[in-house]
Design a protein around this motif. Structure first.
Motif, PDB file in Angstrom:
ATOM      1  N   PHE A 352       0.837  -1.208   0.000  1.00 31.00           N
ATOM      2  CA  PHE A 352       0.000   0.000   0.000  1.00 31.00           C
ATOM      3  C   PHE A 352       0.866   1.249   0.000  1.00 31.00           C
ATOM      4  CE2 PHE A 352      -1.924   3.508   2.323  1.00 31.00           C
ATOM      5  CZ  PHE A 352      -3.101   3.696   1.609  1.00 31.00           C
ATOM      6  N   LEU A 353       1.917   1.264   0.809  1.00 33.40           N
ATOM      7  CA  LEU A 353       2.802   2.429   0.852  1.00 33.40           C
ATOM      8  C   LEU A 353       3.442   2.690  -0.510  1.00 33.40           C
ATOM      9  CD1 LEU A 353       4.624   2.129   4.294  1.00 33.40           C
ATOM     10  CD2 LEU A 353       3.291   4.078   3.492  1.00 33.40           C
ATOM     11  N   ALA A 354       3.848   1.613  -1.195  1.00 31.23           N
ATOM     12  CA  ALA A 354       4.454   1.771  -2.511  1.00 31.23           C
ATOM     13  C   ALA A 354       3.458   2.366  -3.499  1.00 31.23           C
ATOM     14  CB  ALA A 354       4.967   0.415  -3.014  1.00 31.23           C
ATOM     15  N   VAL A 355       2.229   1.828  -3.524  1.00 32.23           N
ATOM     16  CA  VAL A 355       1.196   2.328  -4.428  1.00 32.23           C
ATOM     17  C   VAL A 355       0.870   3.782  -4.113  1.00 32.23           C
ATOM     18  CG1 VAL A 355      -1.219   2.074  -5.136  1.00 32.23           C
ATOM     19  CG2 VAL A 355       0.211   0.040  -4.814  1.00 32.23           C
ATOM     20  N   TRP A 356       0.770   4.084  -2.821  1.00 29.72           N
ATOM     21  CA  TRP A 356       0.444   5.452  -2.388  1.00 29.72           C
ATOM     22  C   TRP A 356       1.505   6.447  -2.835  1.00 29.72           C
ATOM     23  CZ3 TRP A 356       2.817   8.272   1.873  1.00 29.72           C
ATOM     24  CH2 TRP A 356       2.147   9.444   2.211  1.00 29.72           C
ATOM     25  N   HIS A 357       2.763   6.022  -2.880  1.00 31.35           N
ATOM     26  CA  HIS A 357       3.835   6.921  -3.301  1.00 31.35           C
ATOM     27  C   HIS A 357       3.786   7.215  -4.795  1.00 31.35           C
ATOM     28  CE1 HIS A 357       5.828   6.418   0.632  1.00 31.35           C
ATOM     29  NE2 HIS A 357       6.520   7.484   0.286  1.00 31.35           N
ATOM     30  N   GLY A 358       3.361   6.257  -5.600  1.00 35.95           N
ATOM     31  CA  GLY A 358       3.305   6.512  -7.029  1.00 35.95           C
ATOM     32  C   GLY A 358       3.412   5.257  -7.859  1.00 35.95           C
ATOM     33  N   LEU A 359       3.568   5.439  -9.165  1.00 35.69           N
ATOM     34  CA  LEU A 359       3.574   4.328 -10.107  1.00 35.69           C
ATOM     35  C   LEU A 359       4.979   3.922 -10.544  1.00 35.69           C
ATOM     36  CD1 LEU A 359       0.614   5.510 -12.381  1.00 35.69           C
ATOM     37  CD2 LEU A 359       0.524   3.909 -10.452  1.00 35.69           C
ATOM     38  N   HIS A 360       5.984   4.689 -10.190  1.00 37.12           N
ATOM     39  CA  HIS A 360       7.350   4.358 -10.582  1.00 37.12           C
ATOM     40  C   HIS A 360       7.783   3.021  -9.974  1.00 37.12           C
ATOM     41  CE1 HIS A 360       8.196   8.096 -12.608  1.00 37.12           C
ATOM     42  NE2 HIS A 360       7.885   8.815 -11.540  1.00 37.12           N
ATOM     43  N   SER A 361       8.498   2.222 -10.739  1.00 36.27           N
ATOM     44  CA  SER A 361       8.954   0.913 -10.261  1.00 36.27           C
ATOM     45  C   SER A 361       9.887   1.035  -9.068  1.00 36.27           C
ATOM     46  CB  SER A 361       9.664   0.164 -11.390  1.00 36.27           C
ATOM     47  OG  SER A 361      10.836   0.868 -11.810  1.00 36.27           O
ATOM     48  N   GLY A 362      10.599   2.171  -8.973  1.00 36.98           N
ATOM     49  CA  GLY A 362      11.532   2.360  -7.861  1.00 36.98           C
ATOM     50  C   GLY A 362      10.870   2.314  -6.498  1.00 36.98           C
ATOM     51  N   TYR A 363       9.634   2.823  -6.398  1.00 36.62           N
ATOM     52  CA  TYR A 363       8.924   2.775  -5.126  1.00 36.62           C
ATOM     53  C   TYR A 363       8.679   1.336  -4.686  1.00 36.62           C
ATOM     54  CZ  TYR A 363       7.914   7.767  -5.815  1.00 36.62           C
ATOM     55  OH  TYR A 363       8.031   9.121  -5.991  1.00 36.62           O
ATOM     56  N   TYR A 364       8.293   0.500  -5.640  1.00 46.87           N
ATOM     57  CA  TYR A 364       7.957  -0.883  -5.321  1.00 46.87           C
ATOM     58  C   TYR A 364       9.206  -1.674  -4.931  1.00 46.87           C
ATOM     59  CZ  TYR A 364       3.556   0.533  -7.297  1.00 46.87           C
ATOM     60  OH  TYR A 364       2.383   1.211  -7.524  1.00 46.87           O
ATOM     61  N   MET A 365      10.296  -1.379  -5.615  1.00 48.24           N
ATOM     62  CA  MET A 365      11.549  -2.048  -5.260  1.00 48.24           C
ATOM     63  C   MET A 365      12.029  -1.609  -3.891  1.00 48.24           C
ATOM     64  SD  MET A 365      13.646  -4.305  -6.133  1.00 48.24           S
ATOM     65  CE  MET A 365      15.288  -4.914  -5.682  1.00 48.24           C
ATOM     66  N   CYS A 366      11.890  -0.322  -3.595  1.00 44.54           N
ATOM     67  CA  CYS A 366      12.336   0.198  -2.305  1.00 44.54           C
ATOM     68  C   CYS A 366      11.585  -0.465  -1.156  1.00 44.54           C
ATOM     69  CB  CYS A 366      12.149   1.717  -2.253  1.00 44.54           C
ATOM     70  SG  CYS A 366      12.647   2.464  -0.689  1.00 44.54           S
ATOM     71  N   PHE A 367      10.262  -0.575  -1.272  1.00 43.25           N
ATOM     72  CA  PHE A 367       9.498  -1.177  -0.183  1.00 43.25           C
ATOM     73  C   PHE A 367       9.639  -2.699  -0.159  1.00 43.25           C
ATOM     74  CE2 PHE A 367       7.485   3.007  -0.386  1.00 43.25           C
ATOM     75  CZ  PHE A 367       7.535   3.342   0.962  1.00 43.25           C
ATOM     76  N   PHE A 368       9.950  -3.303  -1.312  1.00 46.57           N
ATOM     77  CA  PHE A 368      10.304  -4.724  -1.304  1.00 46.57           C
ATOM     78  C   PHE A 368      11.597  -4.930  -0.530  1.00 46.57           C
ATOM     79  CE2 PHE A 368      12.852  -8.116  -3.316  1.00 46.57           C
ATOM     80  CZ  PHE A 368      12.090  -9.218  -2.926  1.00 46.57           C
ATOM     81  N   MET A 369      12.553  -4.021  -0.734  1.00 46.09           N
ATOM     82  CA  MET A 369      13.807  -4.091   0.007  1.00 46.09           C
ATOM     83  C   MET A 369      13.551  -3.950   1.500  1.00 46.09           C
ATOM     84  SD  MET A 369      16.323  -4.765  -1.983  1.00 46.09           S
ATOM     85  CE  MET A 369      17.521  -4.592  -0.668  1.00 46.09           C
ATOM     86  N   GLU A 370      12.650  -3.053   1.879  1.00 47.62           N
ATOM     87  CA  GLU A 370      12.335  -2.911   3.303  1.00 47.62           C
ATOM     88  C   GLU A 370      11.797  -4.227   3.861  1.00 47.62           C
ATOM     89  OE1 GLU A 370       9.226  -0.545   6.249  1.00 47.62           O
ATOM     90  OE2 GLU A 370       9.856   0.430   4.382  1.00 47.62           O
ATOM     91  N   PHE A 371      10.945  -4.887   3.099  1.00 47.58           N
ATOM     92  CA  PHE A 371      10.349  -6.154   3.546  1.00 47.58           C
ATOM     93  C   PHE A 371      11.428  -7.212   3.789  1.00 47.58           C
ATOM     94  CE2 PHE A 371       8.470 -10.328   2.555  1.00 47.58           C
ATOM     95  CZ  PHE A 371       7.434 -10.360   3.474  1.00 47.58           C
ATOM     96  N   ILE A 372      12.335  -7.399   2.821  1.00 44.36           N
ATOM     97  CA  ILE A 372      13.338  -8.451   2.975  1.00 44.36           C
ATOM     98  C   ILE A 372      14.421  -8.056   3.977  1.00 44.36           C
ATOM     99  CG2 ILE A 372      12.900  -9.426   0.698  1.00 44.36           C
ATOM    100  CD1 ILE A 372      15.403  -8.063  -0.344  1.00 44.36           C
ATOM    101  N   VAL A 373      14.715  -6.759   4.077  1.00 43.00           N
ATOM    102  CA  VAL A 373      15.709  -6.296   5.049  1.00 43.00           C
ATOM    103  C   VAL A 373      15.235  -6.550   6.481  1.00 43.00           C
ATOM    104  CG1 VAL A 373      16.670  -4.195   6.075  1.00 43.00           C
ATOM    105  CG2 VAL A 373      16.917  -4.595   3.645  1.00 43.00           C
ATOM    106  N   MET A 374      13.981  -6.200   6.768  1.00 40.74           N
ATOM    107  CA  MET A 374      13.474  -6.381   8.122  1.00 40.74           C
ATOM    108  C   MET A 374      13.409  -7.859   8.498  1.00 40.74           C
ATOM    109  SD  MET A 374      13.270  -3.471   9.384  1.00 40.74           S
ATOM    110  CE  MET A 374      12.496  -3.986  10.931  1.00 40.74           C
TER     111      MET A 374
END
Length: 490
Positions: A352-374
């Motif tokens: 949801f946070l990625a979608v809320w930020h926008g449509l750029h692929s970078g947002y989705y990768m960034c929050f995917f990284m947060e998921f695997i990092v945590m």
């Protein structure tokens, strides 16, 4: 709708060029500073007066700031407020009202993104509109909770529930409040209503918040200066330059770490500046501590102490964009508790946070990284806890500080790695930079939970084998003793 052009040929454009900033960025900073005299005026002339007059004042102030930045594009905010208000008025407190608010506001926001997004991160009217989106969805949630029984609500839901349907003035003023309209912070309508009703003051007077508010402003401006001084050396162009491409791997990772830190300062500086305005006005009041001193962290979007002292990814996540993360935790993560799967709720919240930020692929990768990092960090801590020697080392003074230095260095470098897609946004850009550093962070954080599981299984197997040997040795000793005793008896 027409908006203020990116190239400003007026005095703002001249000053922006002298500062080495863009005209939209300078307009945004001026807008954040505008909220201070607006807060002073409210304290002096409107505090404790008619709540409707206060609502109108805040709507006018927020609208002026919006028009100053984005011209007639402010129309979109008015439209979304009106559509939701009249629809919710006929579906008060129903599940359908929440679903409509969620669907309508998110689709409207995503349509805006689709129609306006460019190659870069642009300072445009979608920035305050994404704040508005969460605020209006939150109003629908709180109105729904207000119709439920107390025993069916969590503690936060009870505190934020609206026991009566908000008026159009209240809804609009909550959105347009000048201390949070442009970039947040996010907070529920209940806090805003308590503020205008004078519940945060004493004896009918505004809270004694001028000094802490101005102190926060000073800190925020210091971070603005740090960002302005260092951003020319660590920015998107730095990562895409031939010099970066030809650098050694280790030097690239050092640059990546610095890039991520400076990129975060862009958001940190703005949040601290606007938080000072919220403190000054009094809307940040959060009760008193055990010593009876007022607390001003009710609208704190960045826990700057924890952020700067952090040496774990969990620390940064807990300190960064706190109000938005709290909103998502309450309205996405906790609302999915019926699934009984923490991982699914966590993934849905980050998506949801990625979608809320926008449509750029970078947002989705960034929050995917947060998921695997945590998940990797939790796996690492779980592995360490199984080795008593490592626990004793970390608990010693020397071991603790060595671990902190190593962890801090690792955090800075790899948080910067995670921020690359967020900064570069476009697939062709962030994949290019990731390729130059061999996707090492992505591989590491995806692989480590499996490695941790293998280590745990091996450790447990050895421990079990050792225990079996001890038990076998004990049984053998007992048998021998029994035999000896038997011979003696014979």
């Amino acid at each position: 709708m027409p908006a203020i052009p990116a190239v400003d040929h007026g005095w703002i454009g001249v000053v922006a060029n002298l500062m080495g900033a863009s005209a939209p960025a300078l307009r945004l900073l001026i807008s954040l500073l505008m909220s201070y005299p607006m807060a002073f005026f409210h304290r002096k002339f409107l505090y404790g007066k008619s709540v409707n007059i206060q609502h109108i004042y805040f709507i006018l102030c927020g609208s002026y700031i919006g028009i100053f930045n984005y011209g007639a594009s402010i129309f979109h905010a008015y439209l979304c407020i009106l559509v939701q208000y009249f629809f919710l008025m006929f579906t008060k407190g129903s599940v359908f009202s929440v679903l409509f608010a969620f669907f309508f506001q998110m689709v409207y926001l995503l349509t805006e993104y689709f129609m306006t997004e460019t190659e870069n991160y642009d300072i445009k009217w979608t920035i305050p509109h994404c704040v508005l989106t969460l605020r209006l969805i939150g109003q629908a949630y709180d109105a729904y909770d207000g119709m439920q029984k107390d025993e069916d609500l969590t503690g936060d839901q009870k505190t934020q529930a609206l026991r009566r349907f908000p008026s159009l003035l209240e809804s609009a003023a909550h959105v347009f409040y000048p201390g949070s309209f442009m970039i947040g912070p996010q907070y529920p309508m209940r806090r805003y209503l308590d503020f205008v009703e004078g519940k945060f003051g004493e004896n009918g007077n505004p809270p004694d918040s001028i000094s802490p508010g101005l102190q926060r402003l000073g800190l925020g401006l210091a971070y603005v200066m740090i960002y302005q001084l260092l951003s020319p050396y660590f920015n998107n162009d730095t990562l895409l330059s031939p010099e970066f491409e030809s650098a050694s791997f280790l030097w690239k990772m050092v640059i990546v770490g610095c890039y991520g830190k400076i990129l975060l300062y862009k958001y940190v500086s703005c949040w601290i500046v606007i938080e000072g305005s919220c403190i000054l006005a009094g809307i940040s009041y959060n009760g008193k501590d055990k010593n009876g001193e007022p607390q001003w962290d009710g609208c704190e979007n960045i826990g700057i102490g924890l952020f700067e002292k952090s040496y774990k990814f969990g620390h940064v996540i807990a300190s960064f964009n706190k109000c938005t993360n709290k909103w998502v935790f309450q309205n996405i993560y906790k609302r999915l508790k019926f699934l009984n799967r923490r991982e699914i709720s966590q993934f849905a919240a980050l998506l949801f946070l990625a979608v809320w930020h926008g449509l750029h692929s970078g947002y989705y990768m960034c929050f995917f990284m947060e998921f695997i990092v945590m998940n990797s960090e939790k796996a690492f801590e779980s592995v360490v806890s199984k080795f008593p020697a490592l626990v004793r080392w970390h608990n010693s003074t020397l071991g603790f500080w060595i671990d902190v230095v190593l962890s801090k260095t690792f955090l800075i470098v790899y948080f910067g790695y995670c921020m690359i897609p967020f900064g570069l946004l476009k697939w062709r850009l962030w994949t290019k930079v990731y390729g130059m550093i061999y996707y090492n962070g992505t591989i590491l954080f995806i692989a480590f939970p499996f490695i941790a599981q293998l280590i745990t299984m091996t450790f447990c197997a050895k421990k079990s084998k050792g225990k079996d040997k001890e038990e076998s040795k004990s049984d053998t000793t007992a048998t021998l003793k029994s035999g000896v005793n038997g011979n003696k008896q014979d």
